[in-house]
Structure formats: C-alpha cells, structure tokens
Design a protein around this motif. Structure first.
Motif, PDB file in Angstrom:
ATOM      1  N   GLY A 114      39.711  31.734  49.228  1.00  0.00           N
ATOM      2  CA  GLY A 114      38.884  31.959  48.598  1.00  0.00           C
ATOM      3  C   GLY A 114      39.514  32.042  47.053  1.00  0.00           C
ATOM      4  N   GLU A 115      39.108  33.460  46.693  1.00  0.00           N
ATOM      5  CA  GLU A 115      39.192  34.158  44.832  1.00  0.00           C
ATOM      6  C   GLU A 115      41.304  33.979  44.825  1.00  0.00           C
ATOM      7  N   HIS A 118      42.633  30.298  44.888  1.00  0.00           N
ATOM      8  CA  HIS A 118      42.309  29.715  43.700  1.00  0.00           C
ATOM      9  C   HIS A 118      42.514  30.503  42.602  1.00  0.00           C
ATOM     10  N   SER A 119      43.447  31.413  42.478  1.00  0.00           N
ATOM     11  CA  SER A 119      43.875  32.007  40.901  1.00  0.00           C
ATOM     12  C   SER A 119      45.168  31.607  41.120  1.00  0.00           C
ATOM     13  N   LYS A 146      37.159  26.345  45.837  1.00  0.00           N
ATOM     14  CA  LYS A 146      36.204  26.858  45.162  1.00  0.00           C
ATOM     15  C   LYS A 146      35.911  25.924  43.977  1.00  0.00           C
TER      16      LYS A 146
END
Length: 174
Positions: A114-115, A118-119, A146
């Motif tokens: 997830g986040e 992705h970062s 993502k």
C-alpha cells in the motif's frame, strides 16, 4: 551497502488482502515449509511498516509480536509513543530510510504494501522485490501496487517454487 527489499505474497490477480483485510485465501494454498520465509528473515535486521499494517498485526491477536528480534519502525502520521517492539516514526519517510540505509547492517524489509511501498517505489528506493504468487484469484481487494504513473524496470534474479506457490525475485534497475 544495505538493500531495501520487499518480500510479500500476492494473489495471481495482484491483491495482498481482501477488502476487509483478510488473508484467509492465502492460507488455503498448499505451500512447502514456510515458503522461504525463514531464509529471507535471516537476511534482514530492520523492518519498516506503515501504521495500517502494524495495527492489522496487533488486531490478529497472535500473542508475541512477530518481529521482536529485529529493529522495527512503524511510520505513522500521528505521534505515538514507542513500545518495547517498535519505534513509531512521524517524519519524512524518505529521509529517515536513507539514513537507515547508510548505517551498517543487514537488509531492510518493507512489510506490507500500500502507501508505504508506493512511497518507496516513487522515490526509486526499493532495491529488490521478492513476490510470491498464490494460485488464486480473489477478484478485488488491496492491490500490491497502487494505480498511477509509476514505471519501474526490473531484472529477474531468480524463481523458486514452494509446492503451489511461485516466488519471483527481482532486482529494481536504477
């Protein structure tokens, strides 16, 4: 130099969990031993995860925290007091991780997806991805990657099978 590595399982259609965060589909697949987990786990000494992943682990009520023998950092947008198992980080993910990479030690594991993943992918910080594919299609859920304009070129380092699972090991070209 230490590497930032993703080690994760996904359904054939690219989901790491169902919409309600269940992994039941994953545990229905016949594997082989621990599907390479112990071998991989020995290559890391630091774990990074997002707050959602940490909360999910705690909510599972599995008793002992599974990564207590490693340095474990949880990125959170709200300040939280550290506990005996994790340090909560409320600062720039990229800067913090770049400092960790400069330190000596084994590789660093990105737990979950997830986040946070992705970062790291946006900043081209991920060095390797070890993705184990389960032979199941769950139709929807939490995607491994993502949607967006992200583009990465990968080099296949190897494949392994664990009964019904297939592990794909990639190096991220930089």
């Amino acid at each position: 130099m230490r590497k930032l590595v993703l080690f994760i399982a996904t359904s054939l259609d690219g989901y790491i969990a169902t919409k309600d965060e269940s992994l039941d589909w994953l545990f229905k697949v016949d594997g082989e031993g621990d599907n390479g987990y112990s071998e991989f786990y020995e290559t890391v000494d630091t774990i990074l995860m997002g707050r959602k992943t940490y909360d999910w682990i705690i909510q599972q009520g599995i008793g002992e925290f599974p990564y207590k023998d490693k340095e474990c950092y949880v990125f959170s947008r709200s300040p939280i007091e550290d506990n005996e198992n994790v340090s909560f980080i409320n600062e720039n993910i990229t800067s913090f991780t770049q400092e960790l990479i400069k330190q000596g030690g084994k590789n660093i594991w990105i737990v979950g997806g997830g986040e946070l993943l992705h970062s790291f992918l946006k900043e081209k910080m991920v060095d390797e991805m070890i993705v184990t594919i389960a032979p199941t299609i769950i139709g929807n859920g939490i995607p491994l990657f993502k949607e967006g304009k992200l583009k990465l070129d990968l080099k296949l380092k190897g494949t392994r099978t664990y009964n019904q699972f297939v592990e794909l090991h990639y190096e991220v070209k930089k």
